[in-house]
Enzyme design. Structure first.
Site, PDB file in Angstrom:
ATOM      1  N   HIS A 154      15.679  49.411  24.203  1.00  0.00           N
ATOM      2  CA  HIS A 154      16.005  50.567  23.372  1.00  0.00           C
ATOM      3  C   HIS A 154      17.473  50.513  23.004  1.00  0.00           C
ATOM      4  O   HIS A 154      18.216  49.628  23.453  1.00  0.00           O
ATOM      5  CB  HIS A 154      15.705  51.889  24.109  1.00  0.00           C
ATOM      6  CG  HIS A 154      16.536  52.114  25.335  1.00  0.00           C
ATOM      7  ND1 HIS A 154      16.119  51.728  26.597  1.00  0.00           N
ATOM      8  CD2 HIS A 154      17.763  52.681  25.509  1.00  0.00           C
ATOM      9  CE1 HIS A 154      17.045  52.055  27.484  1.00  0.00           C
ATOM     10  NE2 HIS A 154      18.046  52.633  26.855  1.00  0.00           N
ATOM     11  N   HIS A 203      11.766  56.100  26.244  1.00  0.00           N
ATOM     12  CA  HIS A 203      12.474  56.157  24.966  1.00  0.00           C
ATOM     13  C   HIS A 203      12.514  54.769  24.335  1.00  0.00           C
ATOM     14  O   HIS A 203      12.716  53.770  25.011  1.00  0.00           O
ATOM     15  CB  HIS A 203      13.885  56.734  25.097  1.00  0.00           C
ATOM     16  CG  HIS A 203      14.788  56.117  26.117  1.00  0.00           C
ATOM     17  ND1 HIS A 203      14.380  55.770  27.376  1.00  0.00           N
ATOM     18  CD2 HIS A 203      16.107  55.784  26.051  1.00  0.00           C
ATOM     19  CE1 HIS A 203      15.404  55.267  28.056  1.00  0.00           C
ATOM     20  NE2 HIS A 203      16.447  55.249  27.277  1.00  0.00           N
ATOM     21  N   HIS A 218      25.015  51.976  23.466  1.00  0.00           N
ATOM     22  CA  HIS A 218      24.604  50.742  24.135  1.00  0.00           C
ATOM     23  C   HIS A 218      23.299  50.202  23.585  1.00  0.00           C
ATOM     24  O   HIS A 218      22.487  50.937  23.036  1.00  0.00           O
ATOM     25  CB  HIS A 218      24.474  50.948  25.651  1.00  0.00           C
ATOM     26  CG  HIS A 218      23.330  51.831  26.081  1.00  0.00           C
ATOM     27  ND1 HIS A 218      23.476  53.179  26.296  1.00  0.00           N
ATOM     28  CD2 HIS A 218      22.016  51.554  26.347  1.00  0.00           C
ATOM     29  CE1 HIS A 218      22.320  53.697  26.675  1.00  0.00           C
ATOM     30  NE2 HIS A 218      21.401  52.721  26.703  1.00  0.00           N
ATOM     31  N   HIS A 250      19.068  56.959  36.931  1.00  0.00           N
ATOM     32  CA  HIS A 250      19.116  58.143  36.092  1.00  0.00           C
ATOM     33  C   HIS A 250      18.127  59.189  36.603  1.00  0.00           C
ATOM     34  O   HIS A 250      17.034  58.840  37.073  1.00  0.00           O
ATOM     35  CB  HIS A 250      18.695  57.820  34.661  1.00  0.00           C
ATOM     36  CG  HIS A 250      19.653  56.970  33.907  1.00  0.00           C
ATOM     37  ND1 HIS A 250      20.997  57.218  33.834  1.00  0.00           N
ATOM     38  CD2 HIS A 250      19.441  55.863  33.135  1.00  0.00           C
ATOM     39  CE1 HIS A 250      21.574  56.318  33.074  1.00  0.00           C
ATOM     40  NE2 HIS A 250      20.655  55.472  32.634  1.00  0.00           N
ATOM     41  N   TYR A 259      25.365  49.749  33.567  1.00  0.00           N
ATOM     42  CA  TYR A 259      26.001  49.662  32.257  1.00  0.00           C
ATOM     43  C   TYR A 259      27.259  48.809  32.371  1.00  0.00           C
ATOM     44  O   TYR A 259      28.036  48.957  33.323  1.00  0.00           O
ATOM     45  CB  TYR A 259      26.410  51.040  31.744  1.00  0.00           C
ATOM     46  CG  TYR A 259      25.250  51.941  31.387  1.00  0.00           C
ATOM     47  CD1 TYR A 259      24.651  51.876  30.134  1.00  0.00           C
ATOM     48  CD2 TYR A 259      24.769  52.865  32.300  1.00  0.00           C
ATOM     49  CE1 TYR A 259      23.586  52.712  29.801  1.00  0.00           C
ATOM     50  CE2 TYR A 259      23.708  53.705  31.978  1.00  0.00           C
ATOM     51  CZ  TYR A 259      23.129  53.623  30.725  1.00  0.00           C
ATOM     52  OH  TYR A 259      22.086  54.444  30.406  1.00  0.00           O
ATOM     53  N   GLU A 269      23.159  47.618  28.635  1.00  0.00           N
ATOM     54  CA  GLU A 269      22.524  48.140  29.845  1.00  0.00           C
ATOM     55  C   GLU A 269      21.472  47.157  30.335  1.00  0.00           C
ATOM     56  O   GLU A 269      20.747  46.557  29.540  1.00  0.00           O
ATOM     57  CB  GLU A 269      21.850  49.480  29.544  1.00  0.00           C
ATOM     58  CG  GLU A 269      21.117  50.091  30.746  1.00  0.00           C
ATOM     59  CD  GLU A 269      20.327  51.338  30.374  1.00  0.00           C
ATOM     60  OE1 GLU A 269      20.120  52.189  31.276  1.00  0.00           O
ATOM     61  OE2 GLU A 269      19.913  51.473  29.208  1.00  0.00           O
TER      62      GLU A 269
END
Length: 311
Positions: A154, A203, A218, A250, A259, A269
């Site tokens: 993503h 996502h 990112h 997260h 990251y 990432e």
């Protein structure tokens, strides 16, 4: 879920400050597979388990950042229909001819309200993952070089007017909202970040409200396990790669992550985990005072660099 319409992230073109330094970094440290160089001098890469010709394109420039992102659609009829839908919505589109990117068909490009160039395409040469289609091994030599991500997962983009992006993506492009982050109560709790999916990932693209348009936060590379994320961290340490956050987890998306920055200052990432949403799920909300755990669940910390450094 049935996969129709927009299928997945397909490619991103990054601006880098030194092409040869970046080529070595993405090939040998991140561990992408180099697949070509075009007449403009752009260098093409894919992750080892991706089947299409490329997912990352590097272009040398005076400033770092992102030129455009492209998402693959089901077929040419879908591409034509989505272009009509985007035009009916009120955005201008342009057709980028086949061959402008190596081994890639015609693309439909338009500018998002956040200022990013976004494009859709149906055709890209299938080059495989080196394992074959009959009785394949589970991994091969390319899966062990560098960090060796399996795919481009993503991107997170910063820009103005993410509310308009949300409307476009959910009402026209067929994405759905999975999670969101609210701003402070005194500002009326506006949505300051949105996480959108066209698949059953947490996502496929995300946006954060930011005063400048068209910024990259990112690109995210999918790792198969948490152990491989940790191995990627070891490789970062061995190569003196500057790390922004992690290894950590997260709260938002439940992803496990590190990251870091490439030699030009573009953040990337290494990501795994998450959960499997479907379009009928109720979006998860993170409040402004709870987002410390959303970003870095063990520490509950809002990292200043994560919130302010973009390219």
């Amino acid at each position: 879920m049935a996969m129709t319409g927009v299928l997945r992230p397909g490619h991103a073109q990054l601006r880098v400050l030194d092409l040869e330094v970046s080529r070595k970094f993405y090939r040998d440290v991140i561990g992408l597979v180099e697949t070509g160089t075009d007449k403009q001098g752009r260098v093409y890469f894919k992750c080892w388990d991706e089947r299409d010709h490329h997912s990352v394109v590097l272009r040398e420039a005076d400033t770092a950042g992102i030129d455009f992102v492209g998402y693959k659609v089901l077929d040419r009829a879908t591409l034509d229909q989505l272009e009509r839908d985007v035009r009916a919505y009120g955005l201008e589109t342009e057709r980028v001819p086949a061959g402008d990117l190596l081994e890639t068909g015609e693309r439909v490009r338009f500018q998002l309200p956040t200022g990013h160039l976004f494009e859709l395409y149906a055709d890209k040469k299938h080059v495989g993952n080196g394992l074959g289609q009959v009785n394949p091994a589970p991994w091969g030599p390319d899966s062990e070089r560098g960090m060796a991500p399996t795919r481009l997962d993503h991107c997170l983009l910063y820009g103005t007017n993410i509310a308009a992006n949300k409307k476009l993506f959910t009402e026209v492009l067929g994405f759905y909202l999975v999670e969101r982050i609210l701003g402070p109560k005194e500002a009326g709790e506006p949505e300051v970040a949105i996480f959108l999916a066209c698949s059953h990932k947490t996502h496929d693209i995300a946006f954060v409200e930011y005063p400048e348009p068209g910024k990259l936060h990112h690109l995210s590379f999918r790792m198969p396990t948490w152990e491989r994320v940790l191995r990627a961290g070891d490789i970062m340490g061995m190569n003196n790669v500057p790390i922004d956050i992690g290894p950590t987890r997260h709260g938002t998306t439940r992803g496990e992550t590190i990251y870091a920055w490439d030699p030009s200052g573009n953040r990337f990432e290494t990501f795994c985990g998450g959960y499997d949403p479907y379009p009928d799920v109720e979006p998860i909300t993170w409040t402004h005072d709870g987002f410390g755990h959303g970003l870095d669940y063990p520490n509950g910390k809002l990292h200043e660099s994560f919130l302010t450094i973009v390219t």
